[in-house]
Enzyme design. Sequence first.
Site, short mmCIF file in Angstrom:
data_model
loop_
_atom_site.label_atom_id
_atom_site.label_comp_id
_atom_site.label_asym_id
_atom_site.label_seq_id
_atom_site.Cartn_x
_atom_site.Cartn_y
_atom_site.Cartn_z
N ARG A 244 0.83 -1.23 0.01
CA ARG A 244 0.02 0.00 -0.10
C ARG A 244 0.78 1.05 0.03
NH1 ARG A 244 -1.25 2.74 4.30
NH2 ARG A 244 -1.50 1.12 6.01
N HIS A 248 -3.88 4.36 4.59
CA HIS A 248 -5.04 3.34 4.54
C HIS A 248 -6.26 3.96 4.17
CE1 HIS A 248 -7.46 0.30 6.18
NE2 HIS A 248 -8.07 1.40 7.05
N TYR A 257 3.91 5.86 11.47
CA TYR A 257 4.03 4.41 11.67
C TYR A 257 5.01 3.77 10.89
CZ TYR A 257 -0.22 3.60 8.75
OH TYR A 257 -0.93 3.38 8.02
C1 LIG Z 1 -14.31 -6.46 12.33
C2 LIG Z 1 -13.45 -5.17 12.22
N1 LIG Z 1 -12.49 -4.68 13.05
C3 LIG Z 1 -11.98 -3.66 12.98
C4 LIG Z 1 -12.00 -2.84 11.81
C5 LIG Z 1 -11.25 -1.53 11.82
N2 LIG Z 1 -10.25 -1.77 10.55
C6 LIG Z 1 -10.45 -1.16 9.36
S1 LIG Z 1 -9.44 -1.51 8.33
C7 LIG Z 1 -8.38 -2.16 9.39
C8 LIG Z 1 -7.38 -3.00 9.00
C9 LIG Z 1 -7.30 -4.00 7.80
O1 LIG Z 1 -6.11 -4.21 7.25
P1 LIG Z 1 -6.16 -5.26 6.13
O2 LIG Z 1 -6.82 -6.37 6.50
O3 LIG Z 1 -4.54 -5.77 6.00
O4 LIG Z 1 -6.64 -4.82 4.80
P2 LIG Z 1 -6.07 -3.39 4.13
O5 LIG Z 1 -6.64 -2.20 4.85
O6 LIG Z 1 -4.31 -3.29 4.52
O7 LIG Z 1 -6.44 -3.57 2.73
C10 LIG Z 1 -9.12 -2.23 10.58
C11 LIG Z 1 -8.43 -2.88 11.67
C12 LIG Z 1 -13.03 -3.10 10.90
N3 LIG Z 1 -13.32 -2.49 10.11
N4 LIG Z 1 -13.78 -4.38 11.11
#
Ligand SMILES: Cc1ncc(C[n+]2csc(CCOP(=O)(O)OP(=O)(O)O)c2C)c(N)n1
Length: 344
Positions: A244, A248, A257
């Site tokens: 990425r 985010h 970070y």
């Molecule tokens: C069940 C749940 N827990 C926490 C969140 C908050 N949250 C949103 S995105 C994220 C990180 C996700 O990272 P990843 O799975 O690596 O996907 P990326 O955003 O890097 O594509 C979190 C913890 C959420 N949306 N849903």
Amino acid sequence: MESWPIYRVMGDESSAPNTVPDALALKIYQDMVLLRTFDEKALNLQRQGRVGTFPPSLGQEATEIASAHALSKKDWMAPSYRDHGALYVHGVPFENVILFAMGRAGSLAGDVRALPSSIPISTHLPHAVGLAMAARMQGEEAIAIAYFGDGGTSEGDFHEALNFAGVFKAPVIFLCQNNGWAISIPVSRQTASATLAQKAEAYGIWGVRVDGNDALAVYQVVKEARERALAGQGPTLIEALTYRLGPHTTADDPTRYRDAEEVVSWRGDRDPIVRLGTYLHQKGILLPADLEKVRETAQAWVNQAVEAAEAMPPVKPVEMFEHVYAAMPPRLVQQLQEFEGGGR
Ligand SMILES: Cc1ncc(C[n+]2csc(CCOP(=O)(O)OP(=O)(O)O)c2C)c(N)n1
Ligand SMILES: [Mg+2]
């Protein structure tokens, strides 16, 4: 773990041979440029307060676009919030994606076989398994694919979905985009496993690690996984190694970070658009003079989509009561009446 090699096409001499036809490789390139152009526009619109919080795909274009090109329109797509490019290739116009981000009237997927983008992490994985099972029971020549991130592998839903799919040999692809980070959590803090692909072994399913910035490799791996699924050989977990490059979401500041050097190391030659562009140049499929034309076409298309989306009326707040139940339960009816009467 060295027993999990990274599948590549655009790499050194040990890479797999390319099987993607020239015209398709060019189309994938054009769609990747389109996605990046869309992303840039959406970021600008967000800065101007014209769309809400937006998760960009910057750096992940090869995985999103090439994987979706390996599907049939009959396949079911279960995307996460970031997968606008995959949705676009599957048939959802960018206009609908912007409408969604703007909170305007209109539906995201329409008749396209795609679920709404899942904001909760990995809750759509069991849904994808269900869709895959249903397609098989109905005798359809279709599979399901779920898109999720490295962080998504830590959720209970990931385990339930892969376990069930493994036992019942569901025709489903779990496409994990390992982009290095789950907001501020690096993959090294996400799991003690050396790779994410190796988790497939515990579920008795096929697992592959692919260079997620190599569009041709992603296409080939997804195509093969799809063929295996249709042939009754069960699900596949694909770990696509990508990065990425941006925040985010527009609400995030990644400089807090992660090191700038890490980000820089993924730009330039490792950028998925640069890599496919160089390959197409070398094969004489895309001339340097064509580049500007590809960018201009993408820009015009994106501007048109934004104009069309902005011409749609905003969603009325009362609509939040709809689309939840087929028949509204009394409690919700009461809340709706209170809301319409000015609420308390
Ligand atoms: C069940 C749940 N827990 C926490 C969140 C908050 N949250 C949103 S995105 C994220 C990180 C996700 O990272 P990843 O799975 O690596 O996907 P990326 O955003 O890097 O594509 C979190 C913890 C959420 N949306 N849903
Ligand atoms: Mg991630």
